[in-house]
Write a protein that holds these residues in place. Structure first.
Motif, PDB file in Angstrom:
ATOM      1  N   ALA A   1       0.834  -1.200   0.000  1.00  0.00           N
ATOM      2  CA  ALA A   1       0.000   0.000   0.000  1.00  0.00           C
ATOM      3  C   ALA A   1       0.871   1.254   0.000  1.00  0.00           C
ATOM      4  O   ALA A   1       1.927   1.301   0.628  1.00  0.00           O
ATOM      5  CB  ALA A   1      -0.913  -0.012   1.226  1.00  0.00           C
ATOM      6  N   SER A   2       0.404   2.272  -0.718  1.00  0.00           N
ATOM      7  CA  SER A   2       1.112   3.550  -0.756  1.00  0.00           C
ATOM      8  C   SER A   2       0.731   4.379   0.468  1.00  0.00           C
ATOM      9  O   SER A   2      -0.051   3.958   1.313  1.00  0.00           O
ATOM     10  CB  SER A   2       0.744   4.305  -2.034  1.00  0.00           C
ATOM     11  OG  SER A   2      -0.648   4.633  -2.022  1.00  0.00           O
ATOM     12  N   SER A   3       1.279   5.570   0.536  1.00  0.00           N
ATOM     13  CA  SER A   3       1.028   6.432   1.698  1.00  0.00           C
ATOM     14  C   SER A   3      -0.443   6.794   1.828  1.00  0.00           C
ATOM     15  O   SER A   3      -0.933   7.057   2.932  1.00  0.00           O
ATOM     16  CB  SER A   3       1.876   7.699   1.596  1.00  0.00           C
ATOM     17  OG  SER A   3       1.583   8.382   0.383  1.00  0.00           O
ATOM     18  N   ASN A   4      -1.177   6.821   0.713  1.00  0.00           N
ATOM     19  CA  ASN A   4      -2.606   7.156   0.787  1.00  0.00           C
ATOM     20  C   ASN A   4      -3.488   5.917   0.929  1.00  0.00           C
ATOM     21  O   ASN A   4      -4.718   6.009   0.848  1.00  0.00           O
ATOM     22  CB  ASN A   4      -3.029   7.972  -0.435  1.00  0.00           C
ATOM     23  CG  ASN A   4      -2.920   7.173  -1.738  1.00  0.00           C
ATOM     24  OD1 ASN A   4      -2.554   5.992  -1.719  1.00  0.00           O
ATOM     25  ND2 ASN A   4      -3.214   7.827  -2.848  1.00  0.00           N
ATOM     26  N   GLY A   5      -2.853   4.751   1.120  1.00  0.00           N
ATOM     27  CA  GLY A   5      -3.627   3.531   1.357  1.00  0.00           C
ATOM     28  C   GLY A   5      -4.004   2.764   0.116  1.00  0.00           C
ATOM     29  O   GLY A   5      -4.588   1.680   0.214  1.00  0.00           O
ATOM     30  N   SER A   6      -3.679   3.264  -1.068  1.00  0.00           N
ATOM     31  CA  SER A   6      -4.038   2.556  -2.292  1.00  0.00           C
ATOM     32  C   SER A   6      -3.042   1.432  -2.562  1.00  0.00           C
ATOM     33  O   SER A   6      -1.881   1.483  -2.140  1.00  0.00           O
ATOM     34  CB  SER A   6      -4.079   3.511  -3.484  1.00  0.00           C
ATOM     35  OG  SER A   6      -2.792   4.026  -3.747  1.00  0.00           O
ATOM     36  N   LYS A   7      -3.497   0.412  -3.267  1.00  0.00           N
ATOM     37  CA  LYS A   7      -2.673  -0.738  -3.596  1.00  0.00           C
ATOM     38  C   LYS A   7      -3.064  -1.213  -4.986  1.00  0.00           C
ATOM     39  O   LYS A   7      -4.115  -0.828  -5.517  1.00  0.00           O
ATOM     40  CB  LYS A   7      -2.864  -1.848  -2.564  1.00  0.00           C
ATOM     41  CG  LYS A   7      -4.324  -2.228  -2.347  1.00  0.00           C
ATOM     42  CD  LYS A   7      -4.510  -3.151  -1.160  1.00  0.00           C
ATOM     43  CE  LYS A   7      -5.991  -3.480  -0.953  1.00  0.00           C
ATOM     44  NZ  LYS A   7      -6.212  -4.364   0.215  1.00  0.00           N
TER      45      LYS A   7
ATOM     46  N   ARG B   1      -9.474   2.125  -3.813  1.00  0.00           N
ATOM     47  CA  ARG B   1      -8.067   2.096  -3.418  1.00  0.00           C
ATOM     48  C   ARG B   1      -7.337   0.852  -3.902  1.00  0.00           C
ATOM     49  O   ARG B   1      -6.424   0.349  -3.243  1.00  0.00           O
ATOM     50  CB  ARG B   1      -7.927   2.264  -1.889  1.00  0.00           C
ATOM     51  CG  ARG B   1      -8.363   3.645  -1.402  1.00  0.00           C
ATOM     52  CD  ARG B   1      -8.185   3.819   0.096  1.00  0.00           C
ATOM     53  NE  ARG B   1      -9.126   2.982   0.831  1.00  0.00           N
ATOM     54  CZ  ARG B   1     -10.390   3.305   1.064  1.00  0.00           C
ATOM     55  NH1 ARG B   1     -10.890   4.441   0.593  1.00  0.00           N
ATOM     56  NH2 ARG B   1     -11.177   2.503   1.757  1.00  0.00           N
ATOM     57  N   THR B   2      -7.745   0.354  -5.069  1.00  0.00           N
ATOM     58  CA  THR B   2      -6.997  -0.737  -5.696  1.00  0.00           C
ATOM     59  C   THR B   2      -6.435  -0.318  -7.054  1.00  0.00           C
ATOM     60  O   THR B   2      -6.093  -1.157  -7.877  1.00  0.00           O
ATOM     61  CB  THR B   2      -7.855  -2.001  -5.871  1.00  0.00           C
ATOM     62  OG1 THR B   2      -8.980  -1.692  -6.715  1.00  0.00           O
ATOM     63  CG2 THR B   2      -8.336  -2.534  -4.531  1.00  0.00           C
ATOM     64  N   SER B   3      -6.365   0.986  -7.298  1.00  0.00           N
ATOM     65  CA  SER B   3      -5.773   1.514  -8.542  1.00  0.00           C
ATOM     66  C   SER B   3      -6.436   0.913  -9.777  1.00  0.00           C
ATOM     67  O   SER B   3      -5.771   0.607 -10.769  1.00  0.00           O
ATOM     68  CB  SER B   3      -4.263   1.244  -8.565  1.00  0.00           C
ATOM     69  OG  SER B   3      -3.651   1.716  -7.389  1.00  0.00           O
ATOM     70  N   SER B   4      -7.757   0.715  -9.720  1.00  0.00           N
ATOM     71  CA  SER B   4      -8.540   0.151 -10.831  1.00  0.00           C
ATOM     72  C   SER B   4      -8.014  -1.208 -11.278  1.00  0.00           C
ATOM     73  O   SER B   4      -8.058  -1.557 -12.457  1.00  0.00           O
ATOM     74  CB  SER B   4      -8.552   1.116 -12.032  1.00  0.00           C
ATOM     75  OG  SER B   4      -9.151   2.334 -11.665  1.00  0.00           O
TER      76      SER B   4
END
Length: 435
Positions: free
Chosen positions: A190-196, A355-358
């Motif tokens: 996960a990135s700093s904004n919680g997305s993965k 938050r899964t980057s599509s």
């Protein structure tokens, strides 16, 4: 479109998605399922038949079903679609809520230009016998409602098998069996904004399969792979049983309409190959709430759901006593609870997981009225993937953030077209174990 794309689930929503993505030009599609054959026994669509009717309280779904019926009449699907009609009634002792639901469905049919000319009012027993002579021995006490001849049913299991064969022909790959059960979706950190971002899936045997996109069409099991879906989609079950008929009995009942008493249940014409008459009781359904999350998930092991609760059996026997009394005391066979993915508003969810980057799409929430859309569900997924801004254009199908404190038991009778209290699976399983 040549990137690897994985679909979890070979039920109705998964197969339809694979079919439409293939037609749209996606060339590297793999479908996973934990059963070793299609239709898989865990799919709610692995069944003799499902109702196909277009009258809804909501015009949106009526119009969609009109499109679906047109698709049911195309070569791939037509052998499994039977326009026998839909006899929709209430009995003399029906609760007022069920009477109101029937009347709203009737009004919806009467106002829709494509349906109204097919509607026959039912105000008496004789009105039914004028349309369905096979019920001549049934008292049909107080039955009233309507017959919609622009409706019928689809042979669901056979339709899934046909699409599976077609997909194999056109190059879609399948990984079936217990070892190919998808155990988890594998993400980049996960990135700093919680997305993965999903990198692929890992199966029960430990193998990793890479993908640019993972589509989860796992029906009632969706929360096991996407726990963040919370209680917006829960597992719910209704029971099913069958009566085995003789050849003569099955022949006599050929082409009867789907017969639906809103307070009791419904049945279909007998299956032509097995002579099985399928019976489904009405009620609020059953949930299996997890002690930690309060989210309903199906019980482990298919055999645990292979029964019909006693109250449901009483309903279907009463239904037969009203219509086909000679069958009312026959043994019931092939009893089971059919688990599907339910939403509180009965809307589907077809959207990217936040938050899964599509990289992860969920296709779920059939809510007991999804199979009729089988020929067209996959087109809604291709529409989502083609949206340049990654937004689900239909607001009602978007991901909904779970409400704090909500649970699987928050709906039951609150759904307009259901009558009865939702019960926990543990309560009926405990009674079963004592019998």
């Amino acid at each position: 479109m040549s990137d690897p794309l994985l679909i979890v689930g070979a039920g109705a929503f998964g197969l339809s998605t694979a079919l439409h993505l293939s037609k749209a030009g996606y060339t590297d599609i793999t479908v996973f399922d934990k059963d070793d054959s299609v239709p898989p026994k865990y799919s709610a669509a692995n069944d003799l038949n499902k109702i196909v009717r277009a009258e809804y309280e909501d015009d949106f779904y009526s119009d969609l079903t009109i499109k679906a019926i047109s698709a049911w009449r195309t070569p791939l699907f037509a052998p499994y679609y039977h326009q026998t009609g839909f006899l929709h009634c209430v009995s003399k002792t029906c609760p007022e809520k069920a009477v109101g639901t029937m009347k709203r469905f009737w009004a919806a049919a009467e106002k829709h230009a494509n349906i109204r000319r097919h509607v026959v009012p039912i105000n008496s027993r004789q009105d039914i016998l004028d349309q369905v002579w096979q019920f001549q021995d049934g008292p049909l006490t107080g039955w009233r409602g309507y017959l919609n001849r622009f409706a019928g049913y689809a042979q669901s299991g056979h339709a899934l098998a046909a699409v599976y064969r077609e997909l194999c022909k056109i190059g879609v790959k399948f990984r079936l069996g217990p070892n190919n059960e998808v155990a988890q979706i594998i993400y980049d950190g996960a990135s700093s904004n919680g997305s993965k971002t999903a990198r692929g899936v890992k199966t029960k045997d430990g193998n990793f399969y890479p993908a640019k996109l993972v589509i989860v069409a796992a029906g009632a099991w969706v929360s096991r792979l996407i726990p963040e879906i919370g209680s917006q989609v829960v597992a719910k079950a209704w029971s099913v049983a069958h009566v085995k008929l003789t050849d003569d009995e099955a022949s006599m009942l050929r082409n009867i309409p789907v017969t639906y008493a809103r307070d009791l249940g419904f049945f279909f014409e007998p299956d032509p190959k097995t002579n099985l008459l399928k019976l489904c009781p009405m009620g609020g359904g059953f949930i299996n709430s997890d002690a930690k999350t309060s989210v309903s998930v199906p019980p482990e092991g298919h055999a645990r759901s292979a029964f019909m609760p006693a109250d449901d059996e009483r309903k279907v026997r009463q239904l037969l006593a009203h219509t086909l009394p000679a069958l009312a005391e026959r043994p019931l066979v092939n009893k089971l609870l059919c688990w599907f993915a339910d939403t509180s508003d009965s809307d589907y969810i077809i959207d990217y997981v936040p938050r899964t980057s599509s990289s992860v799409v969920v296709v779920s929430g059939d809510s007991g009225h999804g199979f009729k859309m089988f020929p067209i569900v996959g087109s809604w997924v291709t529409d989502l993937l083609s949206a340049t801004d990654g937004t689900q254009r239909e607001p009602r199908w978007r991901w909904k953030m779970p409400t704090a404190g909500s649970s699987a038991s928050d709906w039951g009778e609150s759904v307009s077209w259901r009558v009865g209290e939702t019960k926990e699976f543990s309560s009926i399983e405990a009674i079963k174990s004592k019998i």
